[in-house]
Motif scaffolding. Structure first.
Motif, PDB file in Angstrom:
ATOM      1  N   VAL A  96       0.838  -1.199   0.000  1.00 33.41           N
ATOM      2  CA  VAL A  96       0.000   0.000   0.000  1.00 33.41           C
ATOM      3  C   VAL A  96       0.873   1.249   0.000  1.00 33.41           C
ATOM      4  O   VAL A  96       0.605   2.222  -0.725  1.00 33.41           O
ATOM      5  CB  VAL A  96      -0.943  -0.008   1.222  1.00 33.41           C
ATOM      6  CG1 VAL A  96      -1.680   1.328   1.334  1.00 33.41           C
ATOM      7  CG2 VAL A  96      -1.949  -1.149   1.109  1.00 33.41           C
ATOM      8  N   ARG A 134       2.285   1.756  -3.451  1.00 38.10           N
ATOM      9  CA  ARG A 134       1.277   2.282  -4.373  1.00 38.10           C
ATOM     10  C   ARG A 134       1.052   3.783  -4.171  1.00 38.10           C
ATOM     11  O   ARG A 134       0.700   4.496  -5.117  1.00 38.10           O
ATOM     12  CB  ARG A 134      -0.060   1.557  -4.182  1.00 38.10           C
ATOM     13  CG  ARG A 134      -0.096   0.122  -4.646  1.00 38.10           C
ATOM     14  CD  ARG A 134      -0.175  -0.045  -6.125  1.00 38.10           C
ATOM     15  NE  ARG A 134      -1.278   0.658  -6.738  1.00 38.10           N
ATOM     16  CZ  ARG A 134      -1.551   0.652  -8.045  1.00 38.10           C
ATOM     17  NH1 ARG A 134      -0.761  -0.005  -8.871  1.00 38.10           N
ATOM     18  NH2 ARG A 134      -2.568   1.309  -8.526  1.00 38.10           N
ATOM     19  N   GLN A 135       1.264   4.255  -2.941  1.00 39.82           N
ATOM     20  CA  GLN A 135       1.031   5.660  -2.620  1.00 39.82           C
ATOM     21  C   GLN A 135       2.274   6.534  -2.760  1.00 39.82           C
ATOM     22  O   GLN A 135       2.247   7.700  -2.380  1.00 39.82           O
ATOM     23  CB  GLN A 135       0.514   5.776  -1.177  1.00 39.82           C
ATOM     24  CG  GLN A 135      -0.921   5.334  -0.978  1.00 39.82           C
ATOM     25  CD  GLN A 135      -1.907   6.254  -1.681  1.00 39.82           C
ATOM     26  OE1 GLN A 135      -2.582   5.850  -2.612  1.00 39.82           O
ATOM     27  NE2 GLN A 135      -2.008   7.490  -1.220  1.00 39.82           N
ATOM     28  N   ALA A 194      -4.604   6.373   2.421  1.00 35.92           N
ATOM     29  CA  ALA A 194      -4.492   4.950   2.095  1.00 35.92           C
ATOM     30  C   ALA A 194      -4.534   4.069   3.334  1.00 35.92           C
ATOM     31  O   ALA A 194      -4.850   2.882   3.246  1.00 35.92           O
ATOM     32  CB  ALA A 194      -3.196   4.693   1.322  1.00 35.92           C
ATOM     33  N   PRO A 224     -10.375   2.033   1.961  1.00 38.30           N
ATOM     34  CA  PRO A 224      -9.208   1.444   1.292  1.00 38.30           C
ATOM     35  C   PRO A 224      -9.196  -0.063   1.489  1.00 38.30           C
ATOM     36  O   PRO A 224      -8.729  -0.570   2.514  1.00 38.30           O
ATOM     37  CB  PRO A 224      -8.022   2.124   1.990  1.00 38.30           C
ATOM     38  CG  PRO A 224      -8.541   2.540   3.330  1.00 38.30           C
ATOM     39  CD  PRO A 224      -9.994   2.865   3.114  1.00 38.30           C
ATOM     40  N   VAL A 264      -7.678  -2.743   0.171  1.00 35.93           N
ATOM     41  CA  VAL A 264      -6.458  -3.546   0.322  1.00 35.93           C
ATOM     42  C   VAL A 264      -5.913  -3.424   1.738  1.00 35.93           C
ATOM     43  O   VAL A 264      -5.534  -4.414   2.366  1.00 35.93           O
ATOM     44  CB  VAL A 264      -5.392  -3.112  -0.707  1.00 35.93           C
ATOM     45  CG1 VAL A 264      -4.103  -3.897  -0.490  1.00 35.93           C
ATOM     46  CG2 VAL A 264      -5.907  -3.324  -2.119  1.00 35.93           C
ATOM     47  N   TRP A 265      -5.904  -2.204   2.265  1.00 34.88           N
ATOM     48  CA  TRP A 265      -5.397  -2.023   3.616  1.00 34.88           C
ATOM     49  C   TRP A 265      -6.332  -2.647   4.656  1.00 34.88           C
ATOM     50  O   TRP A 265      -5.888  -3.139   5.698  1.00 34.88           O
ATOM     51  CB  TRP A 265      -5.176  -0.552   3.930  1.00 34.88           C
ATOM     52  CG  TRP A 265      -4.741  -0.305   5.345  1.00 34.88           C
ATOM     53  CD1 TRP A 265      -5.291   0.544   6.244  1.00 34.88           C
ATOM     54  CD2 TRP A 265      -3.644  -0.931   6.027  1.00 34.88           C
ATOM     55  NE1 TRP A 265      -4.636   0.487   7.439  1.00 34.88           N
ATOM     56  CE2 TRP A 265      -3.610  -0.418   7.333  1.00 34.88           C
ATOM     57  CE3 TRP A 265      -2.697  -1.893   5.658  1.00 34.88           C
ATOM     58  CZ2 TRP A 265      -2.665  -0.811   8.283  1.00 34.88           C
ATOM     59  CZ3 TRP A 265      -1.759  -2.290   6.597  1.00 34.88           C
ATOM     60  CH2 TRP A 265      -1.744  -1.757   7.887  1.00 34.88           C
ATOM     61  N   THR A 279      -5.495  -7.855  -6.792  1.00 30.14           N
ATOM     62  CA  THR A 279      -5.805  -6.425  -6.876  1.00 30.14           C
ATOM     63  C   THR A 279      -5.345  -5.832  -8.208  1.00 30.14           C
ATOM     64  O   THR A 279      -6.095  -5.107  -8.874  1.00 30.14           O
ATOM     65  CB  THR A 279      -5.130  -5.663  -5.717  1.00 30.14           C
ATOM     66  OG1 THR A 279      -5.609  -6.187  -4.471  1.00 30.14           O
ATOM     67  CG2 THR A 279      -5.436  -4.177  -5.788  1.00 30.14           C
TER      68      THR A 279
END
Length: 293
Positions: free
Chosen positions: A58, A61-62, A70, A181, A183-184, A229
């Motif tokens: 994560v 990705r950020q 996120a 969010p 995924v998190w 994802t």
């Protein structure tokens, strides 16, 4: 022409990523069976390694953007994380108590349970073919569970039903809580189990072999989530469901090849019904999506 080629390449990459995620997810049963440690020790290690790996993903990705959004779950995100934690716990228990094939087959009905819950909770429309396929698959699950009555596996079969319901609810809540969010939330559900299990077991009291398998389990969980994802970003949802369904036969084949595990005849009979319903329904959805855009 070049734009079309790039689009085709992206679609193929998405298909490969989703299939790879299904293969990684299908390792869960084999790894759980191969690990001698108890359930709480397994979820502790899986939660720590998997949760930490997802957190790193994560953050990656950020990169270049603020991390706060996120990693900010809020009340809805915590509900998702708790549902995910309880489902994961039931997931590991089910593998310990019954055949891998039984768990895989029962879990294959999750999309139909999700459709029913979506209709009940969110008033989403459901096609008649989904109700028919869902009823057919639930009959197959009943045959699988009935085949375990009076044996060691019935408790695990029921745990698999609970786990599948929990995951179906998770799918619906993801759509309901579209600002979370996701995924998190999955990563936090794993970390929650790490913190809880640390209080009820001694996760360090494991053999070197179990430690290696537990590390592999945590990493496979994280990798499977990341692959899924990324893959679902590139292909339509109907195709994602179709190729993601490969997890069920993958799990059954791996259990047979690596564990020499052969479930009873009832599992094969009920499992065949479930797989026919799942793949048939997914194939129709994918074809209709292609025909009508």
């Amino acid at each position: 022409m070049q734009k079309r080629s790039l689009s085709t390449d992206g679609h193929m990459l998405g298909v490969l990523l989703v299939i790879a995620s299904a293969l990684m997810f299908s390792l869960s049963g084999v790894l759980t069976k191969a690990i001698a440690a108890d359930v709480w020790t397994i979820v502790c290690w899986r939660g720590l390694i998997g949760g930490a790996a997802i957190a790193a993903y994560v953050a990656w990705r950020q990169r270049g953007r603020p991390l706060g959004p996120a990693f900010r779950l809020g009340p809805r995100g915590w509900v998702l994380a708790i549902v995910g934690s309880l489902s994961s716990l039931a997931f590991i228990y089910s593998f310990k108590l019954t055949y891998v094939a039984n768990v895989a087959v029962i879990y294959a009905t999750a999309p139909f349970m999700a459709a029913g819950l979506g209709w009940w909770i969110m008033r989403e429309s459901v096609h008649a073919r989904t109700f028919i396929a869902g009823g057919f698959s639930l009959l197959g699950v009943a045959i699988v569970v009935a085949g375990g009555l009076g044996t060691f596996s019935v408790g695990g079969d029921m745990m698999a039903v609970v786990m599948t319901f929990g995951n179906a609810l998770y799918m619906v809540l993801i759509r309901r809580f579209c600002d979370v969010p996701v995924v998190w939330a999955g990563g936090m559900s794993a970390l929650q189990l790490f913190f809880v299990s640390w209080l009820v077991t001694d996760p360090l009291a494991v053999s070197a072999q179990d430690a290696a398998l537990l590390a592999a389990f945590g990493l496979s969980f994280a990798v499977a989530n990341v692959l899924w994802t990324e893959g679902t970003r590139l292909i339509p949802a109907a195709q994602s469901g179709l190729f993601g369904s490969a997890e069920t036969p993958f799990a059954i084949i791996l259990a047979w090849l690596l564990l020499a595990e052969l479930p009873p005849v009832a599992s094969f009979a009920g499992g065949s019904m479930v797989l026919a319903a799942v793949f048939g329904h997914a194939a129709i959805d994918a074809r209709r999506k292609h025909e009508f855009g």
